[in-house]
Scaffold this active site. Structure first.
Site, PDB file in Angstrom:
ATOM      1  N   CYS A 132     -11.664 -15.225  -3.741  1.00 50.19           N
ATOM      2  CA  CYS A 132     -11.471 -14.045  -2.900  1.00 50.19           C
ATOM      3  C   CYS A 132     -12.202 -14.142  -1.563  1.00 50.19           C
ATOM      4  O   CYS A 132     -12.005 -13.295  -0.697  1.00 50.19           O
ATOM      5  CB  CYS A 132     -11.920 -12.787  -3.647  1.00 50.19           C
ATOM      6  SG  CYS A 132     -10.913 -12.425  -5.095  1.00 50.19           S
ATOM      7  N   CYS A 145     -10.738   0.241  -9.377  1.00 49.00           N
ATOM      8  CA  CYS A 145     -10.143  -1.092  -9.258  1.00 49.00           C
ATOM      9  C   CYS A 145      -9.147  -1.144  -8.098  1.00 49.00           C
ATOM     10  O   CYS A 145      -8.316  -0.253  -7.947  1.00 49.00           O
ATOM     11  CB  CYS A 145      -9.421  -1.455 -10.553  1.00 49.00           C
ATOM     12  SG  CYS A 145     -10.418  -1.223 -12.047  1.00 49.00           S
ATOM     13  N   LYS A 195      -9.855  -1.286  -1.990  1.00 49.67           N
ATOM     14  CA  LYS A 195      -9.550  -0.209  -2.935  1.00 49.67           C
ATOM     15  C   LYS A 195      -8.299   0.560  -2.524  1.00 49.67           C
ATOM     16  O   LYS A 195      -7.474   0.905  -3.368  1.00 49.67           O
ATOM     17  CB  LYS A 195     -10.757   0.742  -3.017  1.00 49.67           C
ATOM     18  CG  LYS A 195     -10.568   1.931  -3.927  1.00 49.67           C
ATOM     19  CD  LYS A 195     -10.479   1.485  -5.370  1.00 49.67           C
ATOM     20  CE  LYS A 195      -9.696   2.440  -6.231  1.00 49.67           C
ATOM     21  NZ  LYS A 195      -8.301   2.521  -5.974  1.00 49.67           N
ATOM     22  N   HIS A 208      -5.207  -5.956  -1.987  1.00 49.73           N
ATOM     23  CA  HIS A 208      -5.959  -7.206  -2.059  1.00 49.73           C
ATOM     24  C   HIS A 208      -5.054  -8.397  -2.346  1.00 49.73           C
ATOM     25  O   HIS A 208      -4.973  -8.867  -3.477  1.00 49.73           O
ATOM     26  CB  HIS A 208      -7.041  -7.069  -3.134  1.00 49.73           C
ATOM     27  CG  HIS A 208      -7.914  -8.267  -3.288  1.00 49.73           C
ATOM     28  ND1 HIS A 208      -8.336  -9.039  -2.233  1.00 49.73           N
ATOM     29  CD2 HIS A 208      -8.467  -8.836  -4.410  1.00 49.73           C
ATOM     30  CE1 HIS A 208      -9.106 -10.018  -2.674  1.00 49.73           C
ATOM     31  NE2 HIS A 208      -9.193  -9.914  -3.993  1.00 49.73           N
TER      32      HIS A 208
END
Length: 386
Positions: A83, A207, A329, A333
């Site tokens: 990431c 998440c 959030k 992502h």
């Protein structure tokens, strides 16, 4: 080394792009990036590219980029660092230009993981970024692995699940007005706390959503920056930090040493301190990561992250707005694009054109954590003089 500036920035929305492949998303991000260059740019000005991608369902990433942009003569280096990929791509391009090897380069990140054809690829990534002797066979994929860290942090620090919920509420609120964000709706504390548990202490609203998307930057050396803009955003510092992959080898589960190391490198290179940062995009794949990162980045003292959050400092309008874009959030992502997208947001913040504009922003920080906690990348940017 020569100074290096960002002269253009653009990105696609981070979303579920079911009708678009990565070969569609790459030109979209590049076109917006090129259009943002004040004095214009042509593809012939580009001398190299760094492509951040965890992988693609379409094949060899570097070749896909060259093909999608119609630039077969452009040398493309693929960067993959979990990431932290996007900000590591910025780091590599910076050194390529600062060394004198190139004057102008493209940094672009993209991933497409929300379509059925690439769900297997997502699980390949989970395996690739985890210890295969213990962690992965025991089921310590991203939610479970980070939950171990945050559960221990909440046990030792005066922080609670309510603080995780406050971060979720804040970042959703910031993302409402961002046209590039995926989850553009507000939530309440009650909703966040009552959401189904994914991996204790994380509920659904703790998440970030995996997403498709692409983001791009054009970097230029100080020698040529005036050809492209009179308002450059300078890359003042970069850092990459590592840590053990296996959880059993981590000495302290309440901190992410990779972030501490990356931040130390970036601040040293920039000649700045955490007190100089006006706005930051901080990795919040899970809300607890953002909370712990307040301390690891030097924004709060040890076990004092909750105090920083309680003070309102991390809200837009506070003394240190964190994730005015909505963060991972709310924005989403796609791992290869995430760090580049953070820098797109900060480019706009430092030039005064962001959706949730932070008044007087001059120094900004971008941060990613991955692997799952074994690598972190930090980028420090400085805005134009005006």
């Amino acid at each position: 080394m020569r100074s290096v500036a960002v002269v253009g920035a653009g990105m696609t929305p981070f979303a579920e792009h079911f009708a678009l492949g990565i070969k569609d998303l790459l030109p979209m991000a590049f076109a917006e990036c090129a259009a943002s260059v004040d004095k214009g740019i042509t593809t012939s000005d580009l001398q190299a590219a760094w492509f951040g991608a965890m992988g693609t369902p379409d094949g060899f990433p570097s070749g896909i980029l060259a093909d999608a942009l119609g630039l077969p003569d452009l040398p493309v280096t693929r960067v993959e660092n979990s990431c932290a990929t996007g900000n590591d791509a910025v780091r590599n391009a910076l050194f390529g230009i600062a060394s004198g090897a190139y004057d102008v380069a493209l940094v672009i990140g993209a991933d497409k993981i929300r379509e059925t054809a690439s769900k297997d690829l997502l699980w390949e990534w989970e395996a690739m970024t985890r210890d295969m002797a213990w962690d992965y066979p025991l089921g310590l994929i991203a939610p479970a692995g980070f939950a171990l860290h945050v559960a221990r942090y909440l046990h030792e620090a005066p922080a609670t699940r309510e603080h995780l919920a406050r971060i979720a509420v804040k970042n959703h609120r910031h993302g409402v007005g961002n046209p590039k964000a995926r989850l553009r709706f507000e939530i309440t504390m009650e909703q966040a706390l009552a959401a189904p548990i994914v991996a204790d202490p994380f509920g659904v609203y703790d998440c970030a959503p995996q997403s498709d998307g692409a983001a791009a930057l054009i970097l230029a050396a100080e020698d040529v920056v005036d050809r492209y803009t009179d308002r450059p955003v300078w890359v003042r510092g970069v850092g990459l930090g590592l840590d053990s992959v296996m959880h059993q080898h981590k000495r302290d589960m309440t901190t992410f040493p990779a972030t501490v190391r990356a931040a130390r490198q970036a601040f040293t290179m920039a000649g700045r301190t955490p007190a100089d940062i006006d706005v930051a995009e901080v990795h919040d794949f899970f809300t607890g990561i953002e909370l712990i990162s307040y301390e690891d980045l030097g924004f709060a003292d040890r076990f004092a992250a909750a105090e920083l959050l309680d003070s309102g400092a991390t809200e837009v309008g506070g003394s240190l707005p964190i994730n005015p874009s909505g963060g991972l959030k709310s924005k989403g992502h796609p791992p290869g694009a995430t760090g580049v997208g953070q820098c797109v947001e900060l480019f706009e913040q430092l030039r005064g054109t962001a959706v949730n504009q932070v008044d007087g922003a001059r120094i900004a920080l971008a941060h990613n954590l991955g692997g799952p906690t074994a690598v972190a990348a930090v980028t420090i940017l400085e805005g134009p003089d005006d």
